[in-house]
Design an enzyme around this catalytic site. Structure first.
Site, PDB file in Angstrom:
ATOM      1  N   GLU A  59       4.430 -16.870 -24.025  1.00  0.00           N
ATOM      2  CA  GLU A  59       4.913 -17.017 -22.645  1.00  0.00           C
ATOM      3  C   GLU A  59       5.339 -18.457 -22.432  1.00  0.00           C
ATOM      4  O   GLU A  59       4.600 -19.378 -22.755  1.00  0.00           O
ATOM      5  CB  GLU A  59       3.802 -16.608 -21.659  1.00  0.00           C
ATOM      6  N   HIS A  65      -9.486  13.043   8.909  1.00  0.00           N
ATOM      7  CA  HIS A  65      -9.070  12.687  10.260  1.00  0.00           C
ATOM      8  C   HIS A  65      -9.973  11.593  10.810  1.00  0.00           C
ATOM      9  O   HIS A  65     -11.189  11.649  10.596  1.00  0.00           O
ATOM     10  CB  HIS A  65      -9.175  13.930  11.158  1.00  0.00           C
TER      11      HIS A  65
END
Ligand SMILES: Cc1cc2nc3c(=O)[nH]c(=O)nc-3n(C[C@H](O)[C@H](O)[C@H](O)COP(=O)(O)OP(=O)(O)OC[C@H]3O[C@@H](n4cnc5c(N)ncnc54)[C@H](O)[C@@H]3O)c2cc1C
Length: 642
Positions: free
Chosen positions: A201, A621
């Site tokens: 990297e 709910h």
């Protein structure tokens, strides 16, 4: 090299742990995988296993003592080392967590990651003699248990690649170029599968996503939303606040801090899975050969995962100060008074949302008909309305022709639906990305590119043997008779991640047939504006154009009790089903936290759930998720709350 046993981080909240028991005493022999100590966290007592075999040379933290995450608890001397010498020279770190990486939570059994964990020493680089053949089929290696407690040292790795004669063996099984979501995921997966892995990297581990993309922008957007809520809603909710002041550098600093922490987390995971990491710019020399920092290395497989960067407008070069990319936009030294944003894809819209929330004057210019032009049009139109209500100037069907520097800032000349000039202090250009392919491969390597990306087929194969590519740097080409012909790789972190893991699993097992290709027709996509946007699959228009007879169910959040209670009734869930069997073809949502709702529909699609099954699945709910069940109900004329 001796290996350290460090205090693992076993949960998000854990900052320290207590050694409750050592199962070994100094001088005892230890085998890799053997339990050496029990550590108590705030939740449980966990055994810790050694990664390496050897002699327990040092016990640095005694039974009953606590130590911060990352602190050295003990040291194991390898067979070649003198445990007594190591003990004599050992200097306690004082348990300072500051020198320890900040690993992300893994829920792992242990994280006794030796800081100096022993990836094998690469052999002297050798050019492979002739193009090596793909490895013989092997049984897939079972991944280690979470936490690496079954981690084998590389020399024990089994069953590995078919052993090649030593003199011909490559330095690594896999070299990965790029450490973003594609590269680091590939590296970690290969490490889990006991491959000898090197990840190269050139900047920071985590790539664009962790350092300059997904994560830091979400931190900014959260802060922006927080400020907006205080400014616009506190009063209505019975909270009196004084003058709200924004400390812009502090907001930026929080976002940068999160990026840094996550990048360190990847370094930690690399150590855990024995992935070698080299900082530098890699160049592919040929199949199996890579150069980095003037060293040449060989690998059985090379995975290119170099990502992409913002595209420049031909008439407006990036200067990093006034004409900027998203990178500068998330790291400006001070809050601009006026920002012009060119391009209304997810990145442009997210920055428009953020800067507007902080009080910057925002103009967003888009050449196509709508904001988020790839989304279902109803979604885009609602976002436009919402932006306009909040004072963002939305200019769609408008082209930017010129950007000039003036004594007062910038002047943009526009044409199309809004043929005018606008002024701004800074201009963010967010019109797309281009692959990081310059100098990626030596010319003699003859790596085939397509429109500035690495050309791959549906298995991520490049034109070179055992050279593969995944993530934002690829241009994927499906066979013309494939159901995915015409689909492309979307530049998203989760796509990069999935491509990488799928590729490594395929390489490791060589049971290619076992690995179905990612279904590019149903990639989830999210935009973290307020309201948020989340979608997957076909828009209503596309479904009709593709010849489907469809049923559409749309349920507004204004009819959701949960949304009303949250003060977030803007938006809707829109589901598109094929009429014949109720197959889910597309999901399009706009509203509070819909990015979190999308996973339910991704899973529904993966499991081939139908309209009926979505309706019949009991949704808790009161939740925003009920809107999904109700939208399916609307499509089938049996919604209860509409
Ligand atoms: C502002 C912004 C916001 C975003 N938000 C989201 C979001 O919310 N959700 C989402 O899914 N996606 C988002 N993305 C997109 C996401 O960041 C990318 O899709 C993802 O990072 C791609 O991963 P990658 O590994 O392919 O490439 P990258 O993350 O770009 O990583 C590639 C790495 O390779 C390195 N590299 C390049 N060339 C070399 C070389 N020759 N040698 C060594 N190293 C090299 C680079 O330094 C880089 O670190 C966003 C992007 C931006 C810019």
């Amino acid at each position: 090299m001796p290996s350290e046993i460090t205090m693992p981080q076993l949960s998000d909240t854990m900052t320290e742990g207590k050694v409750v028991k050592w199962h070994k005493k100094e001088g005892d022999k230890v085998s890799a995988g053997e339990e050496v100590a029990d550590v108590e966290t705030d939740k449980a007592v966990m055994p810790m296993e050694a990664f390496e075999s050897g002699t327990l040379a040092v016990i640095a933290v005694q039974e009953g003592q606590s130590a911060p995450v990352g602190a050295v608890l003990g040291v194991i001397a390898s067979a070649k080392e003198n445990a007594g010498e190591i003990k004599k020279n050992f200097k306690p770190s004082g348990g300072s967590p500051s020198s320890a990486p900040a690993p992300p939570a893994t829920g792992a059994k242990t994280q006794a990651a030796p800081a100096s964990s022993s990836a094998p020493k690469p052999q002297a680089p050798q050019a492979p003699t002739g193009a090596p053949k793909p490895q013989a089929p092997q049984a897939p290696t079972a991944p280690p248990k979470a936490g690496g407690s079954t981690r084998l040292s590389s020399s024990q790795a089994a069953p590995g690649p078919a052993p090649a004669p030593p003199q011909k063996r490559c330095d690594y099984d896999v070299i990965i170029i790029g450490g973003g979501p594609a590269g680091y995921a590939a590296a970690i997966r290969a490490g889990q599968l006991k491959k000898r892995v090197l990840c190269i990297e050139k900047e920071n581990l985590g790539g664009t996503c962790l350092n300059w993309g997904c994560i830091p922008t979400k931190a900014l957007l959260e802060d922006g939303a927080f400020v907006r809520k205080i400014r616009t809603e506190a009063n209505a909710r019975g909270v009196t606040v004084g003058d709200v002041k924004v400390d812009f550098p502090k907001i930026i600093a929080r976002s940068r801090g999160i990026a840094e922490k996550l990048s360190k987390g990847i370094a930690h995971l690399f150590r855990k899975y024995e992935v070698k990491h080299e900082q530098g710019t890699a160049q592919l020399l040929a199949a199996h050969r890579v150069k980095v920092n003037n060293k040449e290395m060989t690998a059985e497989h090379i995975i290119i995962a170099v990502g992409a960067r913002p595209v420049e407008l031909p008439f407006a070069k990036f200067d990093g100060k006034q004409i900027i990319t998203s990178r500068e936009a998330m790291n400006l030294p001070q809050q601009p008074k006026r920002i012009a944003i060119i391009g209304a894809g997810a990145i442009g819209c997210e920055f428009a949302d953020f800067y507007n929330a902080l009080g910057t004057e925002v103009t967003i210019v888009e050449m196509l008909d709508n904001l988020l032009p790839n989304e279902d049009q109803e979604v885009s139109v609602l976002l436009e309305r919402s932006f306009a209500k909040r004072g963002i100037k939305v200019m769609t069907k408008t082209k930017t022709d010129k950007i000039e520097k003036t004594p007062g800032g910038l002047k943009l000349t526009l044409s199309g639906a809004n043929a005018t000039t606008i002024e701004a202090d800074v201009c963010l250009v967010a019109v797309g990305v281009t692959g990081n392919v310059e100098n990626l491969a030596a010319p003699e390597a003859k790596l085939e590119l397509f429109k500035n990306r690495v050309k791959v087929d549906h298995k991520y194969r490049t034109n070179l043997e055992n050279v593969w590519a995944v993530g934002d740097c690829v241009s994927i080409h499906f066979d013309s008779d494939s159901s995915m012909a015409g689909y492309r790789h979307p530049d998203l972190a989760h796509v990069a991640h999935h491509e990488a893991v799928k590729l490594v699993d395929t390489l490791a097992s060589f049971h290619e047939a076992d690995h179905e290709t990612i279904d590019y027709r149903f990639i989830p996509g999210c935009t973290y504006t307020h309201p948020q946007v989340a979608s997957m699959g076909m828009t209503e228009r596309k479904a009709r154009e593709a010849g489907h007879e469809i049923r559409v169910g749309k349920f507004p959040f204004s009819a959701s009790g949960r949304a009303l209670a949250a003060g977030e009734s803007e938006g809707f869930v829109k589901l598109i089903f094929d009429k014949k069997y109720g197959e889910l073809l597309g999901a399009h949502m706009i509203g509070e936290n819909v990015t979190e709702l999308l996973a339910e529909l991704v899973l529904a699609k993966k499991l081939e759930a139908t309209e009926d099954e979505i309706i019949e699945a009991m949704h808790p709910h009161p939740t925003m998720s009920e809107a999904i069940m109700e939208a399916a109900g609307v499509a089938d004329n049996r919604a209860i709350h509409l």
